[in-house]
Each structure stands twice: as C-alpha cells, then as structure tokens.
Design a protein around this motif. Sequence first.
Motif, PDB file in Angstrom:
ATOM      1  N   UNK A 184       0.854  -1.055   0.119  1.00 41.67           N
ATOM      2  CA  UNK A 184       0.004  -0.161   0.166  1.00 41.67           C
ATOM      3  C   UNK A 184       0.777   1.254   0.031  1.00 41.67           C
ATOM      4  N   UNK A 185       2.170   1.149   0.653  1.00 47.52           N
ATOM      5  CA  UNK A 185       2.856   2.441   0.664  1.00 47.52           C
ATOM      6  C   UNK A 185       3.355   2.836  -0.570  1.00 47.52           C
ATOM      7  N   UNK A 186       3.506   1.943  -1.582  1.00 47.10           N
ATOM      8  CA  UNK A 186       3.868   2.505  -2.869  1.00 47.10           C
ATOM      9  C   UNK A 186       2.959   2.495  -4.039  1.00 47.10           C
ATOM     10  N   UNK A 187       1.997   2.054  -3.796  1.00 47.73           N
ATOM     11  CA  UNK A 187       0.721   2.235  -4.573  1.00 47.73           C
ATOM     12  C   UNK A 187      -0.413   3.046  -4.411  1.00 47.73           C
ATOM     13  N   UNK A 188      -1.300   3.470  -5.292  1.00 51.76           N
ATOM     14  CA  UNK A 188      -2.418   4.151  -5.033  1.00 51.76           C
ATOM     15  C   UNK A 188      -3.696   3.468  -5.747  1.00 51.76           C
ATOM     16  N   UNK A 189      -4.899   3.910  -5.330  1.00 50.37           N
ATOM     17  CA  UNK A 189      -6.045   3.553  -6.035  1.00 50.37           C
ATOM     18  C   UNK A 189      -5.960   3.733  -7.352  1.00 50.37           C
ATOM     19  N   UNK A 190      -6.538   2.821  -8.319  1.00 49.45           N
ATOM     20  CA  UNK A 190      -6.579   2.945  -9.604  1.00 49.45           C
ATOM     21  C   UNK A 190      -7.618   3.802 -10.142  1.00 49.45           C
ATOM     22  N   UNK A 191      -7.561   4.448 -11.128  1.00 45.83           N
ATOM     23  CA  UNK A 191      -8.501   5.401 -11.622  1.00 45.83           C
ATOM     24  C   UNK A 191      -9.580   4.629 -12.627  1.00 45.83           C
ATOM     25  N   UNK A 192     -10.880   4.950 -12.903  1.00 50.18           N
ATOM     26  CA  UNK A 192     -11.754   4.131 -13.730  1.00 50.18           C
ATOM     27  C   UNK A 192     -11.248   3.999 -15.011  1.00 50.18           C
ATOM     28  N   UNK A 193     -10.444   5.177 -15.597  1.00 50.12           N
ATOM     29  CA  UNK A 193      -9.812   5.105 -16.891  1.00 50.12           C
ATOM     30  C   UNK A 193      -8.649   3.981 -17.079  1.00 50.12           C
ATOM     31  N   UNK A 194      -8.038   3.770 -15.858  1.00 47.79           N
ATOM     32  CA  UNK A 194      -6.927   2.849 -15.884  1.00 47.79           C
ATOM     33  C   UNK A 194      -7.456   1.574 -16.474  1.00 47.79           C
ATOM     34  N   UNK A 195      -8.525   1.371 -15.546  1.00 40.91           N
ATOM     35  CA  UNK A 195      -9.229  -0.061 -15.761  1.00 40.91           C
ATOM     36  C   UNK A 195      -9.533  -0.360 -17.452  1.00 40.91           C
ATOM     37  N   UNK A 196     -10.097   0.798 -17.738  1.00 40.06           N
ATOM     38  CA  UNK A 196     -10.578   0.731 -19.028  1.00 40.06           C
ATOM     39  C   UNK A 196      -9.367   0.640 -19.982  1.00 40.06           C
ATOM     40  N   UNK A 197      -8.314   1.399 -19.830  1.00 36.66           N
ATOM     41  CA  UNK A 197      -7.107   1.243 -20.714  1.00 36.66           C
ATOM     42  C   UNK A 197      -6.704  -0.349 -20.755  1.00 36.66           C
ATOM     43  N   UNK A 198      -6.643  -0.774 -19.538  1.00 32.26           N
ATOM     44  CA  UNK A 198      -6.140  -2.189 -19.397  1.00 32.26           C
ATOM     45  C   UNK A 198      -7.064  -3.154 -20.052  1.00 32.26           C
ATOM     46  N   UNK A 199      -8.265  -3.021 -19.941  1.00 35.10           N
ATOM     47  CA  UNK A 199      -9.232  -3.880 -20.924  1.00 35.10           C
ATOM     48  C   UNK A 199      -8.840  -4.044 -22.203  1.00 35.10           C
ATOM     49  N   UNK A 200      -8.773  -2.485 -22.855  1.00 38.41           N
ATOM     50  CA  UNK A 200      -8.550  -2.335 -24.028  1.00 38.41           C
ATOM     51  C   UNK A 200      -7.219  -3.244 -24.375  1.00 38.41           C
ATOM     52  N   UNK A 201      -6.257  -3.029 -23.720  1.00 38.12           N
ATOM     53  CA  UNK A 201      -5.233  -3.854 -24.088  1.00 38.12           C
ATOM     54  C   UNK A 201      -5.402  -5.202 -23.956  1.00 38.12           C
ATOM     55  N   UNK A 202      -6.053  -5.654 -23.159  1.00 43.32           N
ATOM     56  CA  UNK A 202      -6.420  -7.074 -23.057  1.00 43.32           C
ATOM     57  C   UNK A 202      -7.032  -7.563 -24.353  1.00 43.32           C
ATOM     58  N   UNK A 203      -8.108  -6.469 -24.930  1.00 39.04           N
ATOM     59  CA  UNK A 203      -8.813  -7.148 -25.857  1.00 39.04           C
ATOM     60  C   UNK A 203      -7.697  -7.042 -27.186  1.00 39.04           C
ATOM     61  N   UNK A 204      -6.954  -6.038 -27.167  1.00 43.78           N
ATOM     62  CA  UNK A 204      -5.759  -6.123 -28.424  1.00 43.78           C
ATOM     63  C   UNK A 204      -5.022  -7.182 -28.223  1.00 43.78           C
ATOM     64  N   UNK A 205      -4.654  -7.670 -27.220  1.00 37.67           N
ATOM     65  CA  UNK A 205      -3.753  -8.776 -27.208  1.00 37.67           C
ATOM     66  C   UNK A 205      -4.631  -9.867 -27.820  1.00 37.67           C
ATOM     67  N   UNK A 206      -5.846 -10.120 -27.156  1.00 39.04           N
ATOM     68  CA  UNK A 206      -6.479 -11.362 -27.688  1.00 39.04           C
ATOM     69  C   UNK A 206      -6.618 -11.429 -29.262  1.00 39.04           C
ATOM     70  N   UNK A 207      -6.890 -10.285 -29.928  1.00 34.81           N
ATOM     71  CA  UNK A 207      -6.820 -10.125 -31.407  1.00 34.81           C
ATOM     72  C   UNK A 207      -5.611 -10.687 -32.277  1.00 34.81           C
TER      73      UNK A 207
END
Lengths: 327, 339
Positions: B180-203
């Motif tokens: 916890x000391x070195x991390x922070x809460x993710x923003x909603x946009x981050x999660x979308x960006x990650x899901x985009x990357x996952x989708x791209x990778x899948x393709x």
Amino acid sequence: MVDVEKLKEIARETVSRDDVKYLIGWRQGSFGFRAAPHFVNKPEDTDKLIFSPLCSHNLATFLTLAEKLPVPRGQEPDSRKIALMVKGCDSRAVVLQLAEKGISREGIYVIGCPCRGVVDQKKVEAKYPEMGESVTAEWGKETIIFDLPSGREEVPREEILAGKCITCRYPNPLIADAGAWEEVAVWGTDDYADVKEVEAGNPQERWDFWEDKFASCIRCYSCRNVCPMCYCEDCVLDRLNPEWVMRSVNTTENTAFHLARAFHLAGRCIECGECERVCPVDIPLMKLNRKLTKEVREKFEYEPGVDPEAKPLPASYRPDDKEDFIL
Amino acid sequence: MEIIKLSKDKFADFLASLSEGEQKLYAPQWVGESLRFAPVTDSSKVELGMANTTVPPKSIFFPQTETLYRYELGGTEMQQPQVRDTGVVLGARPCDARALVIVDNLFNWDLEDPYYNEQRVKNTVVGLACNNPCANCFCPSVGGDPASTEGLDVLMTELEDVYLLQPLTEKGQKLCQSVAAVTEKAAAGDQDAAENLHQQAREQVARKIETEGIPENLPKLWENTLWQETANSCLGCGICTFLCPTCHCFDIQDEVEGIEGRRCRMWDSCMFKEYTLHASGHNPRPTRRERTRNRINHKYSYFVDKFDVIACVGCGRCINYCPVNIDILEILQQAKEAL
C-alpha cells in the motif's frame, strides 16, 4: 551454387531407385526463419524440398539416429540405402561416421550441396523480432535475401551467418554420390579467436565463465542427441549402475555431463555447431568443443572428417606423435 | 477487491516490499544466457519486458531436482528436507499460471503431494497480462487468454507509466495491502485502458487450433502414419517436455555421496529412451514413434479423460524451442485431417 530445381530432380531420381529406402533433405519450417528436416518416401514428396540459408540441420545425425527394430522371423532386414543431403560441414560427419564404422558406405547415398553459409537463428530473430509466418530465404552475392511479409530484404552475409559459417573452411561436400553443382569458393579462415578469448582468462576467470553457463543447463540432452558424432547405443550418461553422472541437476553434475560430452568429442567434433544451435539455454558449447579441436590440431596435426582415407584419431597412433604434453 | 496501481518509478520499492522478511521473491531474470524465474537479489536484474521465460515458473513449485528426504548409509533415520519459505512469484504469464491449476489436478489425484502443495500454498502468484503475444502463442485455442486470471492471486497489467494490480484471491488481497505504501487506488480510466490492451492482445494471437473432437478421437489414430512421420525427425531430447509448463512426469532416484544419501525426484521426459523402461529390459514405448504419440495423446486426450482439461496452455515453447521444428499445432491439424 545449388540450383534447387536441379536438386529436386536429383532427389526424385534418388527416391525412385529400388535400392533407396528414403531420402532426408530440408523443407521450409512452420513459422519464422525456420527450416526442418524433411523425410522423403515418395517422388511427389520432393516438391517440398528446399536448400536455403535456413538449412542449418546436419542431417547426418539421422543416419545414426535411425531406429533399428528387431526383424520379424522369416523376414530379411531392410538393407536399402538412406539418401541424404549434406552441406560441407555435414559431409565431414558422414566421412567420420564411415571412418569410425558407425555406418556403412553401401548403406548411404549422399547428395552434396555446396553451401554459402546458414543463418544464425538468434541473430536473425534479433534483427527481425516481429517474427511470424514462415519466411523464405535465399543466397545473394555475399548477402542473404529474406522474403519478409513487408517485402524482400537483403542483409550482408557476415551480419547474420552462424558462427560456424564465419570460420568455415569446408563449404563444399567432401563426400558425395550425386550433386552436379559448381563448388563455392572458401571464404572463411579460422584463427580460433573465440577459443583464445576464453584461454586468455586465468583459471578462476575461466571457471567462473563455465560455471555460470553450466549452472543454467537443464539436461535436456538436446546437444548430445543432435550431435552426429554422439551415437553410442548405450550412452555413459544414461547409465544408472554405476551412475557416472547423477540425475540431479546442479552445477557439479551438469559440469560432469558437459565435460564428459566434450571429451568424448575430442578429435571427433566436425564443427557443424548443431549442439550450440539447439541449446535452449544458449550454452556456448562450440567454445568447449573447439578448444579440444584446437588442441588436437596443434598436438597431432589432425582434423576429423576431412579425409575419407584417414583413420579416426584414437586409432591413428604414430611413433612420431608428440609426447611433450604428456605428464 | 480494489484495483490499485503502481507507478513504474516506484518499481524498485515495490520489489523491496515484496521481499521483506523471510518472504522469497521470484521474478524473471537472465541466468546465464536464458530468461527464467530466480530469487531476486538485485531489483535491477528483474526483467518483465520479455515475453515468456525459457523455463516456465513450474520450476518453483515442482523443481527440476527436489530432495524428498536425506539419510545416512547404515542409519535408519530419514531427515525431512527444510521447510520452505513463503514466497511471491512475480511476472508469471497467464498461460504459465493456468498451467499450475492444470497440474494441481495431477498432484492431488490419487495422493496429495505434500511437496508440490506446500509450495502452492506458500507462494502468491502475481501474473502479468500479455500485451504482445508471441508468434507461436495459441492460448485462446486451449481455454486460456492473454489476460486469464486462472491460477493467479493478482493480475498485473502494464500500462504506459503504471502497472495496474487487480487482486483476485485472499492471498492477492493481502499482497496488495502489503504494498500500500508504494501504490495508489486505480482510476476508472486505468481499468478501461487495461481492458483495451487485453482485447488488443486477444486479437493479436495469430495461431489457432479448433480442439473440438480431438480428445475423444485422438486415440483412434493409434496406428496412423502421422506418428512415424513426426518421429522421423524427432531427436528424442527433452526440450519440449522440460520447457512445457504442464509436463509433470518425474523419476525418483537415490543418490549417495560418501555415506550421505538423498532420495530425489527429478523431471523425467516421455521423449527419453529410458522413460518407464522396465527392469526386465522391456520398453513399452520402444521407439520415438510411440513416444511422440504419447506426448500428444497425454496432453490432448488422456489428461482430458481424467481431469476434463487439456494439458496444454498454448504457451508455444515446444514450438519455439524444438530443434527440428516439430510443431504441435501442425500435428494436431494433421490429426484432425486424418480423423
């Protein structure tokens, strides 16, 4: 230079012969810059044959790797020939296998393929990391030309040749029953620079160098199995009683394995570089083999697999052999 | 569970907090000339930028050589091996983590294997989603995904400047709290960006095989010429099996040095001549034809029959490293055509 169409024609004639069991050549691999050994049983299978800078495999390995099953009662053993294609370096393996009586001359039919050097997989994959579908290659003048999805690319030969080809002194087959091609000019010289580099270190430095490499060995035995000169039916490394080399994978046992392997190749390594090519953890095995090759050349003026008339080194005692290095 | 993010410039601190106390941290590093999982001693040596390691992380849970117990010649006592530390496996690719779940079946089948299970319980697996699948990856064809969470405690996704960490299990949650000391809460946009990357990778995954029908029908090809054709060029080395994240065969040996002995188990390979060689000298798989057939049938048929899952995660290692370009997808394709 080899004309691939001519090669296929010779292959077709060869497999059509009654006294030939099958022919071993190369085909394009399933992906990237790979070729693969190709076993031809029927004339129509020759269509897939290639001869290109991707054909690294030393097919002489398959002569001694061929499994001999017990012959059913009442049947005669199949004594037909195995035909194979050889580059210069590969032909040295055939010459030595014959000299060692590992194979018989009547049992083989050799098709010679003068070679202008094969590519080093790792170098070419580092150059084109976006490796995908199968890419074909051909020799240009002093270059290698790749048919990449993005178009043809010509790369200077010295940039991507395998290490063994840079120092190659035998690009033309030294034994062949067929092959009507122009010989290629020898381009390489060998001053053992790679060996000298290791020799320059003090014993501790050399030990550290090899310890690090041997520690990473996973004992898959691909170096042993791919070697055309490693063909003992009962390998010392497979023995369990006595267990000369323990099955435990650790630096000590791995070192014992690699030293045993190298010693058994002293004066027998024909420098096709297959062991190093196949190693999944990239141990520079040719440095070790070539250290012994260098010693043998200096001490006995002997080079394995280059003279079909010569006896194998351990069988070629001469009263005037040097003794100054014997303790 | 809350998704957190780690800024890349805090990566070294992150590694330091993961290896605090007795906890061991394993991550991909160059050992000799090859990339593999090893205990981290220097955070700058951790290499997450490459695709799969050469040797899969199965080696942490099922080491290539494992001492089961020690003894002294003439004695009657068995000394148990040392109790293992807890650990974190950082940067396992989703295919390799899925392989652990598959291998769990085997090590908890007729006997619960204490050695393997101890390592499974004591280690937290932090996966790294594949943003760039390799040329020979085919995980979606065998039930995986470049961002599969099976077998993972935390799924990490690399974004431009940050790593997104998604805890998936209690162990994962605990790990995320410990950093916890070195991390922070993710923003909603981050999660979308990650899901985009996952989708791209899948393709991006280029190679495919339709596995339907293979498990139940593969044994019907017992005498098919396909096996001899494949075995022709096989060298009988252990690359495909040793580098396979789901291959789990082992051999047990007693090794004695002086009066000290140890009973060890070590990886075995069905491609070796001495694999299941009988004491009588009889070999149930006398040639490479039978051995090759066994490798493919075991993964795509026998294992499915027993545990209802294909013992292949599509990591592509056996294709990438085979010295003679024996390609499991080509074999399966040929099998399908022959059926």
